[in-house]
Design a protein around this motif. Sequence first.
Motif, PDB file in Angstrom:
ATOM      1  N   HIS A 294      39.301  31.713  65.427  1.00 35.21           N
ATOM      2  CA  HIS A 294      38.809  32.742  64.495  1.00 35.21           C
ATOM      3  C   HIS A 294      38.522  32.101  63.145  1.00 35.21           C
ATOM      4  O   HIS A 294      39.455  31.695  62.452  1.00 35.21           O
ATOM      5  CB  HIS A 294      39.863  33.830  64.308  1.00 35.21           C
ATOM      6  N   VAL A 295      37.259  32.015  62.803  1.00 36.34           N
ATOM      7  CA  VAL A 295      36.879  31.358  61.549  1.00 36.34           C
ATOM      8  C   VAL A 295      36.299  32.395  60.588  1.00 36.34           C
ATOM      9  O   VAL A 295      35.340  33.094  60.933  1.00 36.34           O
ATOM     10  CB  VAL A 295      35.830  30.248  61.801  1.00 36.34           C
ATOM     11  N   THR A 296      36.897  32.484  59.407  1.00 35.27           N
ATOM     12  CA  THR A 296      36.297  33.334  58.377  1.00 35.27           C
ATOM     13  C   THR A 296      35.546  32.441  57.401  1.00 35.27           C
ATOM     14  O   THR A 296      36.124  31.494  56.848  1.00 35.27           O
ATOM     15  CB  THR A 296      37.375  34.154  57.645  1.00 35.27           C
TER      16      THR A 296
ATOM     17  N   ARG B 193      33.544  35.384  61.366  1.00 32.91           N
ATOM     18  CA  ARG B 193      33.330  36.573  60.526  1.00 32.91           C
ATOM     19  C   ARG B 193      33.063  36.102  59.114  1.00 32.91           C
ATOM     20  O   ARG B 193      33.480  35.005  58.731  1.00 32.91           O
ATOM     21  CB  ARG B 193      34.545  37.489  60.567  1.00 32.91           C
TER      22      ARG B 193
ATOM     23  N   LEU C  46      41.010  41.193  57.760  1.00 32.98           N
ATOM     24  CA  LEU C  46      40.259  39.947  57.920  1.00 32.98           C
ATOM     25  C   LEU C  46      41.173  38.726  57.720  1.00 32.98           C
ATOM     26  O   LEU C  46      41.130  37.758  58.492  1.00 32.98           O
ATOM     27  CB  LEU C  46      39.085  39.923  56.922  1.00 32.98           C
TER      28      LEU C  46
ATOM     29  N   TRP D 162      43.330  38.186  60.736  1.00 33.64           N
ATOM     30  CA  TRP D 162      42.539  37.763  61.919  1.00 33.64           C
ATOM     31  C   TRP D 162      42.242  36.261  61.865  1.00 33.64           C
ATOM     32  O   TRP D 162      42.088  35.597  62.901  1.00 33.64           O
ATOM     33  CB  TRP D 162      41.235  38.566  61.918  1.00 33.64           C
ATOM     34  N   THR D 163      42.233  35.701  60.658  1.00 33.76           N
ATOM     35  CA  THR D 163      41.712  34.349  60.420  1.00 33.76           C
ATOM     36  C   THR D 163      42.648  33.237  60.915  1.00 33.76           C
ATOM     37  O   THR D 163      43.825  33.204  60.578  1.00 33.76           O
ATOM     38  CB  THR D 163      41.464  34.153  58.895  1.00 33.76           C
TER      39      THR D 163
ATOM     40  N   MET E 126      39.948  29.205  57.428  1.00 33.94           N
ATOM     41  CA  MET E 126      39.029  29.762  56.429  1.00 33.94           C
ATOM     42  C   MET E 126      38.161  28.648  55.857  1.00 33.94           C
ATOM     43  O   MET E 126      38.657  27.595  55.463  1.00 33.94           O
ATOM     44  CB  MET E 126      39.821  30.430  55.323  1.00 33.94           C
TER      45      MET E 126
ATOM     46  N   THR F  18      40.645  38.158  50.176  1.00 37.90           N
ATOM     47  CA  THR F  18      40.888  37.658  51.541  1.00 37.90           C
ATOM     48  C   THR F  18      41.402  36.223  51.470  1.00 37.90           C
ATOM     49  O   THR F  18      42.312  35.852  52.215  1.00 37.90           O
ATOM     50  CB  THR F  18      39.584  37.729  52.391  1.00 37.90           C
TER      51      THR F  18
ATOM     52  N   THR G 227      45.176  35.321  53.144  1.00 33.30           N
ATOM     53  CA  THR G 227      45.346  34.650  54.433  1.00 33.30           C
ATOM     54  C   THR G 227      46.311  33.471  54.328  1.00 33.30           C
ATOM     55  O   THR G 227      46.366  32.786  53.298  1.00 33.30           O
ATOM     56  CB  THR G 227      43.997  34.178  55.022  1.00 33.30           C
TER      57      THR G 227
ATOM     58  N   LYS H 201      42.785  26.352  54.658  1.00 30.98           N
ATOM     59  CA  LYS H 201      41.536  26.635  53.935  1.00 30.98           C
ATOM     60  C   LYS H 201      40.764  25.349  53.665  1.00 30.98           C
ATOM     61  O   LYS H 201      41.330  24.359  53.194  1.00 30.98           O
ATOM     62  CB  LYS H 201      41.843  27.332  52.616  1.00 30.98           C
TER      63      LYS H 201
END
Length: 408
Positions: free
Chosen positions: A8-10, A37, A79, A82-83, A86, A111, A115, A119
Motif C-alpha cells: 500500500h503506497v500513499t 492512493r 489513509l 492504510w499506508t 509513503m 496524513t 502515518t 517515508k
Amino acid sequence: MSIWTDRHVTVVVSGGIASYKALTVIRLLMHQGAQVRVALTAHATEFITPLTFQTLTQQPVATDEFAMTDPEHVVHVALADWTDLMLVVPATANLIAKMATGIADDVATTTILATTAPKYVVPAMNSHMFANPATTRNLKQLVADGMTVLDPATGLLAEGYVGHGRLPEPPEIVAWLTSQLLATATELPLHGKKVLVTAGGTREMLDPVRYISNRSSGKMGYALAQVAREMGANVTLISAQTALTPPEGVHYVQVTSAAEMLTQVEQAFDATDILVMAAAVSDYRPVEMAAQKIKKQPEINGLTLELTETTDILKKLAGQKHNQFVIGFAAETQQLLANATRKLTAKKLDLLVANDVSKPGVGFNGETNQVTMLSQNFAPITTGVLAKKAIARTVLETAIAQGATQKV
Ligand SMILES: Cc1cc2nc3c(=O)[nH]c(=O)nc-3n(C[C@H](O)[C@H](O)[C@H](O)COP(=O)(O)O)c2cc1C
C-alpha cells in the motif's frame, strides 16, 4: 511477485512544476504490483487535477481534510493507517519546511504526520531554493526524523538554466525506492547475502577483430542475477559481452576473456556467500593473439590455429573455497548425467545445474530452459521446460533448501 506486490503506497504530491511526473512514478509503481492512493496539497491541484490521479489509480484522491463523505472514517487517519510506504513526490520547499516542523494544516501534511509507515521524500525545486540554508536545515531534520531523502538531479530546470534541484526521472525514483525496500526487507530469503553471478560467453581474441566464442546469450545468468536481487541479495554480475541490459540494482562488471573473468571472480570470491557460475567460459584460447589483423595467405592451403587451455575458473576456486556455496552449470550435448556428475565431484560443487543444449527449448540463446540439478547429498531434481526466470528461481530456491544460506 515483486517487492511491490500488494504494497500500500500513499503518494503525496505537492505544488511544484514537476508534479506531472508523479503520474509516471505512480504508473510504474502500479505496474510493479503496488496499490497506490494519492493525497494532493491544494497548490498541487493548480498544476494537475485530482481527476487525472483518480483515473490512473482508480481510487478516490484526498484533497480536502474536511470532505467527510464517509461518516465512519476521517480521511487522513484512514489513509495514514492504510499506508505501508509513503512517498512524497515532488516535495516542495514549502512542504519540506512543514514536514520538518510537524505542521498539519491540510490533508497531505496531516496524513504525513499521522502515518507510522516509512517515508521517502523526493525534493524538486529551483536550485537557489534548494541551496537555501532553510531548506538544507529542514531536509537534515527530515533525515534526523527517520525519513529517507533522494538527492535531486542536476540538470535543466523549468527556469531555463542548469542547476541542482531537478526531479530525477521517474524510473530512477522507482529504482531508488526498490533498492531501499530490498535493502531493508529482512524477510527475503537472500537478505544480507552476497551473490556473485557470472554470465555470457567469453571471447578469446585471435587478432584485434576476430575471436573464438560460443552461442551463450547470457540470458540464464542475467535471470539468476535479477532473481537473486529480487530475493534480497546483494548481487555482483560479472559478464562477458552480451546484447542484454544488466538487471536494475546489481553491481555490474564487464569482461571479455576467460582470463579477465577469472581475475574478477577471484577478487570478489572471498566476500561472496553464493557463487553462481552460469557463464560459458572458453576452455581454450589462442596461444597468441596476433598484433595485427591476420591476412589471407593464398599461398598456404588453410590456416591452423594453435590453442591452449584456459584456467578452469570453477576448479581453481574450489581450492580457495572456505564457506561459499558454489553452483556450477554444465551445458552438455551428450551423456548429460554422467558428464555432469563427473563435473560435480571434480570441481567440488555444492550444486550442479545441467542442461542438454541439444534439446529444443533448452539452453543457449532461447527464452526457456530445462535443467537437472545434482548435488552430493540430495536426489537429482529435473525441472520442466520453463522461462529462464522461473528456472533461476527454482535453482536459487533449491540452493537455499540445500543449505546455501546456512554456511557461516
Ligand atoms: C509555476 C510555479 C512553479 C513552481 N515550482 C516549484 C517547485 O518546483 N518547487 C517548489 O518547491 N516550489 C515551487 N513553486 C512554489 C510553490 O508552488 C509554493 O511554494 C506553494 O506554496 C507550495 O505549496 P504546497 O507545498 O502546499 O504544495 C512553484 C510555483 C509556481 C507558480
